[in-house]
Write a protein that holds these residues in place. Sequence first.
Motif, PDB file in Angstrom:
ATOM      1  N   VAL A 112      14.105  14.389   8.327  1.00  0.00           N
ATOM      2  CA  VAL A 112      13.877  15.239   7.166  1.00  0.00           C
ATOM      3  C   VAL A 112      12.376  15.450   7.029  1.00  0.00           C
ATOM      4  N   PRO A 113      11.914  16.700   6.836  1.00  0.00           N
ATOM      5  CA  PRO A 113      10.470  16.939   6.744  1.00  0.00           C
ATOM      6  C   PRO A 113       9.831  16.130   5.629  1.00  0.00           C
ATOM      7  N   GLY A 114       8.710  15.537   5.916  1.00  0.00           N
ATOM      8  CA  GLY A 114       7.946  14.815   4.913  1.00  0.00           C
ATOM      9  C   GLY A 114       6.477  15.051   5.152  1.00  0.00           C
ATOM     10  N   PRO A 115       5.614  14.493   4.307  1.00  0.00           N
ATOM     11  CA  PRO A 115       4.173  14.683   4.484  1.00  0.00           C
ATOM     12  C   PRO A 115       3.717  14.167   5.849  1.00  0.00           C
ATOM     13  N   THR A 116       2.954  14.964   6.552  1.00  0.00           N
ATOM     14  CA  THR A 116       2.426  14.607   7.862  1.00  0.00           C
ATOM     15  C   THR A 116       0.997  15.121   7.956  1.00  0.00           C
ATOM     16  N   SER A 117       0.371  14.873   9.105  1.00  0.00           N
ATOM     17  CA  SER A 117      -0.974  15.399   9.327  1.00  0.00           C
ATOM     18  C   SER A 117      -0.979  16.915   9.279  1.00  0.00           C
ATOM     19  N   ARG A 118       0.151  17.538   9.556  1.00  0.00           N
ATOM     20  CA  ARG A 118       0.239  18.993   9.475  1.00  0.00           C
ATOM     21  C   ARG A 118       0.003  19.493   8.056  1.00  0.00           C
ATOM     22  N   ASP A 119       0.366  18.681   7.063  1.00  0.00           N
ATOM     23  CA  ASP A 119       0.148  19.082   5.674  1.00  0.00           C
ATOM     24  C   ASP A 119      -1.324  19.005   5.293  1.00  0.00           C
ATOM     25  N   GLU A 120      -2.072  18.174   6.003  1.00  0.00           N
ATOM     26  CA  GLU A 120      -3.491  18.021   5.694  1.00  0.00           C
ATOM     27  C   GLU A 120      -4.346  19.083   6.379  1.00  0.00           C
ATOM     28  N   ALA A 121      -3.794  19.732   7.405  1.00  0.00           N
ATOM     29  CA  ALA A 121      -4.528  20.776   8.113  1.00  0.00           C
ATOM     30  C   ALA A 121      -4.590  22.039   7.260  1.00  0.00           C
ATOM     31  N   PRO A 122      -5.573  22.918   7.481  1.00  0.00           N
ATOM     32  CA  PRO A 122      -5.591  24.210   6.786  1.00  0.00           C
ATOM     33  C   PRO A 122      -4.285  24.956   7.053  1.00  0.00           C
ATOM     34  N   GLN A 123      -3.721  25.523   5.995  1.00  0.00           N
ATOM     35  CA  GLN A 123      -2.404  26.131   6.105  1.00  0.00           C
ATOM     36  C   GLN A 123      -2.496  27.627   6.379  1.00  0.00           C
ATOM     37  N   PHE A 124      -1.682  28.072   7.335  1.00  0.00           N
ATOM     38  CA  PHE A 124      -1.612  29.478   7.717  1.00  0.00           C
ATOM     39  C   PHE A 124      -0.172  29.956   7.586  1.00  0.00           C
ATOM     40  N   VAL A 125       0.006  31.249   7.619  1.00  0.00           N
ATOM     41  CA  VAL A 125       1.334  31.832   7.500  1.00  0.00           C
ATOM     42  C   VAL A 125       1.459  32.998   8.472  1.00  0.00           C
ATOM     43  N   LEU A 126       2.631  33.164   9.051  1.00  0.00           N
ATOM     44  CA  LEU A 126       2.906  34.316   9.904  1.00  0.00           C
ATOM     45  C   LEU A 126       3.562  35.394   9.038  1.00  0.00           C
ATOM     46  N   PRO A 127       2.871  36.519   8.787  1.00  0.00           N
ATOM     47  CA  PRO A 127       3.456  37.571   7.961  1.00  0.00           C
ATOM     48  C   PRO A 127       4.388  38.473   8.784  1.00  0.00           C
ATOM     49  N   LEU A 128       5.533  38.773   8.203  1.00  0.00           N
ATOM     50  CA  LEU A 128       6.439  39.764   8.759  1.00  0.00           C
ATOM     51  C   LEU A 128       6.768  40.767   7.665  1.00  0.00           C
ATOM     52  N   VAL A 129       6.814  42.029   8.020  1.00  0.00           N
ATOM     53  CA  VAL A 129       7.161  43.081   7.066  1.00  0.00           C
ATOM     54  C   VAL A 129       8.345  43.856   7.621  1.00  0.00           C
ATOM     55  N   VAL A 130       9.398  43.942   6.828  1.00  0.00           N
ATOM     56  CA  VAL A 130      10.579  44.685   7.227  1.00  0.00           C
ATOM     57  C   VAL A 130      10.571  46.043   6.525  1.00  0.00           C
ATOM     58  N   ARG A 131      10.873  47.078   7.274  1.00  0.00           N
ATOM     59  CA  ARG A 131      10.926  48.418   6.701  1.00  0.00           C
ATOM     60  C   ARG A 131      12.274  48.624   6.018  1.00  0.00           C
ATOM     61  N   ILE A 132      12.229  48.900   4.719  1.00  0.00           N
ATOM     62  CA  ILE A 132      13.458  49.137   3.959  1.00  0.00           C
ATOM     63  C   ILE A 132      13.285  50.417   3.155  1.00  0.00           C
ATOM     64  N   GLU A 133      13.757  51.499   3.722  1.00  0.00           N
ATOM     65  CA  GLU A 133      13.743  52.759   3.000  1.00  0.00           C
ATOM     66  C   GLU A 133      14.921  52.774   2.029  1.00  0.00           C
ATOM     67  N   LYS A 134      14.685  53.275   0.828  1.00  0.00           N
ATOM     68  CA  LYS A 134      15.681  53.183  -0.235  1.00  0.00           C
ATOM     69  C   LYS A 134      17.007  53.835   0.146  1.00  0.00           C
ATOM     70  N   ALA A 135      16.947  54.983   0.814  1.00  0.00           N
ATOM     71  CA  ALA A 135      18.173  55.728   1.101  1.00  0.00           C
ATOM     72  C   ALA A 135      19.007  55.107   2.213  1.00  0.00           C
ATOM     73  N   ALA A 136      18.365  54.404   3.146  1.00  0.00           N
ATOM     74  CA  ALA A 136      19.098  53.886   4.302  1.00  0.00           C
ATOM     75  C   ALA A 136      18.474  52.584   4.785  1.00  0.00           C
ATOM     76  N   PRO A 137      18.708  51.478   4.078  1.00  0.00           N
ATOM     77  CA  PRO A 137      18.161  50.194   4.521  1.00  0.00           C
ATOM     78  C   PRO A 137      18.868  49.720   5.785  1.00  0.00           C
ATOM     79  N   PRO A 138      18.242  48.833   6.539  1.00  0.00           N
ATOM     80  CA  PRO A 138      18.907  48.315   7.737  1.00  0.00           C
ATOM     81  C   PRO A 138      20.045  47.374   7.379  1.00  0.00           C
ATOM     82  N   ALA A 139      20.951  47.167   8.321  1.00  0.00           N
ATOM     83  CA  ALA A 139      21.998  46.177   8.143  1.00  0.00           C
ATOM     84  C   ALA A 139      21.391  44.774   8.198  1.00  0.00           C
ATOM     85  N   ARG A 140      22.005  43.844   7.504  1.00  0.00           N
ATOM     86  CA  ARG A 140      21.457  42.487   7.401  1.00  0.00           C
ATOM     87  C   ARG A 140      21.338  41.818   8.777  1.00  0.00           C
ATOM     88  N   THR A 141      22.396  41.837   9.573  1.00  0.00           N
ATOM     89  CA  THR A 141      22.341  41.148  10.868  1.00  0.00           C
ATOM     90  C   THR A 141      21.299  41.776  11.770  1.00  0.00           C
TER      91      THR A 141
END
Length: 251
Positions: free
Chosen positions: A18-47
Amino acid sequence: MSSDISDPGDPGNRGDRVPGPTSRDEAPQFVLPLVVRIEKAAPPARTDALETAARAVLVMLSDERSVGEGEWAQAIRDWQDARIRKVVRRARGAEWRRASALPGLTVVGTGPTTETASTAEVRVFPPVPLDGWPKELAKLQVSGTELDDAGPPPAPDPALPVLWIGPDLRMSAGKAMAQAGHGAQLAWWELSETERKAWREAGFPLAVRTPDAGHWRELTASGLPVVRDAGFTEIAPGSCTVVADHPALRG
């Protein structure tokens, strides 16, 4: 659609902790951004959106700019040295065009375009500091949009890698997209260079499916890579969210 999400962050993790505090928590934190295109009239299917997000993560990890001395390689290393966070946001119209102008990669799904649904498009960007999002991405919405399938997806091809989503979890589309990305990343870490090359050259074919309860129990005990959520959003810490079932990893 999602907020900060993290897998255990250890290459080779097979779900025995189970994830717990590690040295990874002490390192500077980064995030991988993802952007999904969702047009109001025709959004993509979930799968289609989930599968495209998973492929986008793989495309980023394998891109020549992300390895060795590539221009994104240091950002990838910094991100992987800390918690493996992915955040999925949504965009349409001018928002999507502005996001697409930033350095990154756009991956197009395999789902058909119909009158009510469009083929999924996901743009993935090099990792950024947790509090250092580009303004074009920071203003995009994280939550509030759901995606649906027109009907149950077909059974996956046995020869394909499958990312199995926990059947008892209730996750927003964005949360599930990020978790599918985690599963793809764990599979990538486990593969040999030869196996990675073959998957990349094939275009990263994969499926995302939800098993029944009995199959899920078998999968989580199979020794395949398991994503355990860090519990930042939506579900309890340590929840098993995805099993990465790549043919090369099956016993």
